[in-house]
Scaffold this active site. Structure first.
Site, mmCIF file in Angstrom:
data_model
loop_
_atom_site.group_PDB
_atom_site.id
_atom_site.type_symbol
_atom_site.label_atom_id
_atom_site.label_comp_id
_atom_site.label_asym_id
_atom_site.label_seq_id
_atom_site.Cartn_x
_atom_site.Cartn_y
_atom_site.Cartn_z
ATOM 1 N N GLN A 35 60.602 -10.667 -18.798
ATOM 2 C CA GLN A 35 59.553 -11.544 -17.400
ATOM 3 C C GLN A 35 60.749 -11.251 -15.675
ATOM 4 O OE1 GLN A 35 57.110 -13.028 -18.457
ATOM 5 N NE2 GLN A 35 56.156 -13.907 -16.736
ATOM 6 N N ASP A 77 55.690 -3.898 -21.785
ATOM 7 C CA ASP A 77 55.343 -4.503 -20.801
ATOM 8 C C ASP A 77 54.751 -2.983 -19.862
ATOM 9 O OD1 ASP A 77 55.009 -5.769 -19.493
ATOM 10 O OD2 ASP A 77 57.023 -7.167 -19.231
ATOM 11 N N LYS A 105 53.440 -16.213 -23.763
ATOM 12 C CA LYS A 105 53.159 -15.642 -24.793
ATOM 13 C C LYS A 105 54.025 -15.963 -26.541
ATOM 14 C CE LYS A 105 53.801 -12.635 -20.659
ATOM 15 N NZ LYS A 105 55.051 -12.638 -19.611
#
Ligand code: GUN
Length: 285
Positions: free
Chosen positions: A92, A115, A48
């Site tokens: 995460q 997200d 990422k």
């Protein structure tokens, strides 16, 4: 059989994203929070970060020891929410055992929620008014769209009901839009006679994290296979490789389209995160 080349589709998808990012006066800033050293998370977060940097998105990874309390971690999220220089925040997963992931997802400012896991963003998606949408489901729609695979009226069987993949994906595919209007079956760990369902799928999407679980007996000829699984298996002592939930060698000859692992869903998930970061920036400016 055609291979859905996620790496190539992601590259094409990112061209206009990069162009728009480079045209901004100030670059968007993405902060990724990682707790502990789960090897898969380390690899995903690095990907990422490097992808963001290649596009001109500022990317910061904050790593916390597993000994940090959930409360202290929450305070860090709140500080990032209040920081006008931060446009995207990603927590995460997996998180330490016993943590309340939803409390953390809902603590992220909904306009910085790249997200798409915040209750407000999932709620908007459920209403048919998507804003920031979870990256893997949005990426899968892009893979289907780019490959000209129609979903209208098709029977899509999703295996997995997580908030990261299965649930938002079902909402997207059932909605009334170009890449929706599908008939959905959602299977999960409690489904009985699973293959009776998967064999009916025009489009089979698996996100269960079981290496090579679906073989030739689990699909019908002509199926479109989207394999979200990324499983590391040992092939011989000291040598590992990544495989999907689907036994690629057994299923590919039967399939009309199939995503490889790696190089299928993964790259498009990361690409979608970049698009979400740009969208989050625009929502805040
Ligand atoms: N872990 C595996 N996939 C994801 C994802 O898309 N987002 C987050 N936050 N964690 C993940």
């Amino acid at each position: 059989m055609a291979i859905i080349d996620g790496s190539a589709i992601a590259r094409a998808f990112l061209l206009p994203v990069e162009e728009k990012v480079r045209a901004l006066k100030k670059p968007p800033r993405l902060v990724v929070l990682r707790v502990g050293e789960d090897p898969a998370s380390v690899a995903y977060v690095n990907k990422k970060k490097t992808t963001a940097q290649a596009l001109g998105i500022e990317s910061v990874v904050e790593v916390f020891d597993v000994s940090i309390s959930q409360k202290a971690f929450l305070q860090r999220i709140k500080a990032l929410n209040a920081d006008a220089n931060v446009h995207g925040i990603l927590v995460q997963t997996p998180l330490p055992l016993g943590w309340d992931a939803y409390a953390l997802f809902n603590a992220v400012h909904p306009l910085k929620d790249v997200d798409g896991f915040h209750a407000e963003n999932i709620g908007l998606l459920a209403q048919g008014r998507p804003r920031l949408v979870a990256c893997t489901p949005a990426g899968i729609l892009e893979l289907l769209c780019h490959s000209n695979i129609q979903t209208h009226g098709k029977h899509v069987v999703i295996v997995g009901r997580s908030v990261i993949v299965g649930r938002p994906l079902a909402l997207l595919l059932a909605a009334d839009h170009r890449q929706g209007n599908a008939t959905l079956t959602i299977c999960h760990s409690q489904t009985q006679n699973l293959f009776d369902f998967t064999r009916q799928a025009d489009i089979l999407i698996s996100a269960i994290g079981k290496p090579r679980f679906f073989g030739a007996e689990a699909v019908k000829p002509g199926v479109v296979v989207i394999d979200v699984g990324i499983n590391r298996i040992q092939v011989e002592p000291g040598r590992t490789r990544l495989v999907g939930d689907v036994d690629y060698d057994a299923v590919a000859p039967l399939a009309a389209y199939i995503t490889p692992v790696p190089g299928g869903v993964g790259p498009m998930t990361v690409a979608q995160l970049m698009a979400n970061t740009l969208l989050a920036y625009r929502l805040q400016i």
